[in-house]
Write a protein that holds these residues in place. Structure first.
Motif, PDB file in Angstrom:
ATOM      1  N   ARG A  13      -3.680 -26.757 -58.537  1.00  0.00           N
ATOM      2  CA  ARG A  13      -2.310 -26.965 -58.066  1.00  0.00           C
ATOM      3  C   ARG A  13      -1.394 -27.296 -59.240  1.00  0.00           C
ATOM      4  N   LEU A  17       1.814 -25.148 -60.367  1.00  0.00           N
ATOM      5  CA  LEU A  17       3.147 -25.722 -60.529  1.00  0.00           C
ATOM      6  C   LEU A  17       3.717 -25.421 -61.911  1.00  0.00           C
ATOM      7  N   CYS A  44       8.657 -28.451 -53.865  1.00  0.00           N
ATOM      8  CA  CYS A  44       7.807 -29.629 -53.981  1.00  0.00           C
ATOM      9  C   CYS A  44       8.711 -30.855 -54.054  1.00  0.00           C
ATOM     10  N   THR A  48       6.049 -35.170 -56.908  1.00  0.00           N
ATOM     11  CA  THR A  48       5.061 -34.199 -57.404  1.00  0.00           C
ATOM     12  C   THR A  48       5.380 -33.819 -58.842  1.00  0.00           C
TER      13      THR A  48
END
Length: 194
Positions: A13, A17, A44, A48
């Motif tokens: 993840r 990103l 997001c 995050t």
């Protein structure tokens, strides 16, 4: 076993990103974007984003490092199967140009204006110059190139790489990055021909 899976997911993840962040920055630059803008565009939360870096400035630097790390890996993959110093230099410089194809003028302007990101770029240019210097030295040792001062030839390449990446060459000649790198490869390897 569950923690290993969550670490793998978290790492994946995080990489996704950063890839999305780099895509956004390459297309539009970053100076005008706030953390709220970035979070909204990446779908997001700001919290995050804070897992990636503690501030926008740190996020930009981290994304720049991630971009150049990925670009370096791709350039080296493209050169790995190429034999002979001349072909390697050409493949290397063309791959560098290809890695920068996605970079908008705005990204390059923002990169140049933001010291922490510019330092990452300059460090990568120095690394690339050393890589070209080694290829030239290998070519001299193999008799493929005349006995040139490899450090000078690499410095010449680094200077042009910087001018290409700063878009000076594009403004002065009309050549896009990929074409400029092909020309640099041709001139460099032709000029040191044995």
């Amino acid at each position: 076993m569950g923690s290993r899976r969550s670490v793998t997911f978290g790492t994946r993840r995080r990489g996704e990103l950063f890839d999305a962040l780099i895509g956004l920055f390459l297309a539009e630059g970053f100076a005008h974007l706030t953390l709220d803008d970035i979070a909204a565009r990446l779908r997001c939360s700001k919290s995050t984003l804070y897992t990636l870096a503690g501030s926008k400035e740190q996020l930009v630097r981290a994304a720049t490092v991630h971009f150049f790390r990925g670009a370096t890996d791709e350039v080296e993959r493209r050169v790995a199967g190429v034999r002979g110093p001349r072909a390697q230099i050409t493949a290397y410089l063309e791959a560098v140009g290809g890695a920068l194809d996605a970079a908008s003028d705005q990204f390059m302007a923002d990169l140049d204006a933001f010291a922490p990101a510019r330092e990452v770029y300059e460090q990568n240019t120095r690394i690339a110059a050393r890589r070209v210097q080694q290829m030239i030295a290998d070519g001299v040792a193999a008799g493929e190139f005349r006995d040139v001062h490899a450090a000078f030839a690499a410095d010449l390449a680094a200077t042009m790489m910087t001018r290409i990446q700063q878009r000076t060459v594009q403004v002065n000649t009309g050549l896009d990055d990929a074409a400029a790198y092909r020309e640099l490869a041709a001139i460099l390897t032709g000029g040191i021909d044995a």
